[in-house]
Design an enzyme around this catalytic site. Structure first.
Site, PDB file in Angstrom:
ATOM      1  NE  ARG A 172      -3.937  -2.284   0.029  1.00 45.15           N
ATOM      2  CZ  ARG A 172      -3.585  -3.329  -0.518  1.00 45.15           C
ATOM      3  NH1 ARG A 172      -2.601  -3.541  -1.433  1.00 45.15           N
ATOM      4  NH2 ARG A 172      -4.645  -4.315  -0.652  1.00 45.15           N
ATOM      5  CB  SER A 221      -9.532  -0.817   3.501  1.00 39.65           C
ATOM      6  OG  SER A 221     -10.132  -1.995   3.304  1.00 39.65           O
ATOM      7  CD  GLU A 297      -5.807   0.610   2.364  1.00 38.89           C
ATOM      8  OE1 GLU A 297      -6.619   0.299   1.301  1.00 38.89           O
ATOM      9  OE2 GLU A 297      -5.501   0.009   3.178  1.00 38.89           O
TER      10      GLU A 297
END
Length: 315
Positions: A172, A221, A297
């Site tokens: 990520r 998320s 995130e």
């Protein structure tokens, strides 16, 4: 002198005091000082080259993982669409996609062309630009697995072509400079039967619908997992949130989903401050009880308003 008067002449479109809440999945936040819709890459290049350095520039894609704060976004918000949303099948089972193309549409274009390996994108909300910036993925596959070339413009309007190795992708995250604006990429797949690809895509979609609140006003998320996929005894954000009583935790019109407690939900009455406070409260609980710092995130942009506490922005 107004902000608009300081901006260069472009072929695209400027909109002053442009509402942004309708451009994000969470449906909250204040306006952009100026919203810029570039006509194409050369138009964007000119804008970047001629816009004074002191004017803040922020890129907004589909707004799927973005929380716009209640005070709005200073400077210019750039939204890539139109010419930036195109896809093209190339020789050698490769696919070119613009940064404004929706991830799920790229997956469908690949399937139609008989290019396998990109079907995971049907389960990733947002656009290719966001997927490139955060190495988005799902179900044990991520963007760095399939991207072979990235095209970007820097803040001076210079065009850059980079390899995945140059971006040093990790879970990520990528090491591309913050001022880079991704405009497109080339992905490598393999020969496959379009019907078989579509079947796998349908399975991914069905799995998401049964495990995630995708019909709600949500940003996907909220926090990245503390450990990357494949880590022995991987710690997962939803498990940590659940362990501290975060499932269903509410502030105002914002709460963590009962179905999947790593998903923030706006019940239709939330402010951006409500949503951010829910996230920060649960982060604090996890920090206190597990000594783990959950990393946002969801990308948070813009000015805080009132008494909302300023936090570092995350991409």
């Amino acid at each position: 002198m107004t902000l608009l008067a300081q901006l260069p002449t472009v072929r695209g479109k400027y909109i002053e005091a442009a509402p942004l809440k309708g451009l994000t999945w969470l449906r909250v936040g204040g306006p952009a000082d100026v919203l810029y819709l570039p006509a194409d890459e050369s138009d964007l290049c000119r804008f970047l080259a001629e816009t004074p350095d002191e004017i803040p520039v922020t890129v907004l894609g589909a707004g799927s993982n973005t929380l716009v704060r209640d005070g709005g976004v200073p400077g210019v918000v750039i939204r890539l669409a139109g010419a930036f949303a195109k896809t093209e099948a190339l020789d050698g089972y490769r696919l070119r996609a613009g940064a404004g193309a929706l991830d799920k549409m790229v997956a469908k274009a690949a399937a139609k062309a008989g290019i396998g390996g990109l079907e995971y994108l049907v389960g990733v909300p947002g656009t290719i630009g966001g997927a490139l910036r955060m190495n988005a993925g799902c179900y044990d596959q991520e963007t760095s697995d399939v991207v072979v070339e990235v095209i970007a413009l820097d803040r001076m309007g210079r065009r850059i072509i980079a390899s995945p190795d140059e971006l040093a992708y990790s879970y990520r995250h990528c090491e591309a400079p913050e001022d880079w604006i991704f405009t497109g990429a080339v992905f490598q797949g393999q020969a496959d039967d379009p019907d078989a690809i579509t079947k796998r895509m349908n399975a991914i979609t069905a799995r998401r619908e049964t495990t995630q609140p995708i019909r709600e006003k949500t940003s996907g998320s909220t926090f990245a997992n503390p450990d990357p996929p494949g880590t022995p005894n991987q710690r997962k954000s939803w498990e940590l949130i659940d362990s501290v009583g975060g499932r269903g935790y509410r502030v105002g019109g914002a709460h963590f989903s009962e179905q999947h407690c790593n998903f923030l939900i706006n019940d239709g009455t939330a402010s951006a401050a409500d949503l951010e406070q829910v996230g920060e409260d649960v982060r604090a609980r996890v920090r206190q009880q597990h000594d783990i710092e959950l990393r946002w995130e969801v990308r948070r942009i813009g000015r805080v308003s009132g008494d909302q506490k300023q936090e570092g922005q995350a991409g």
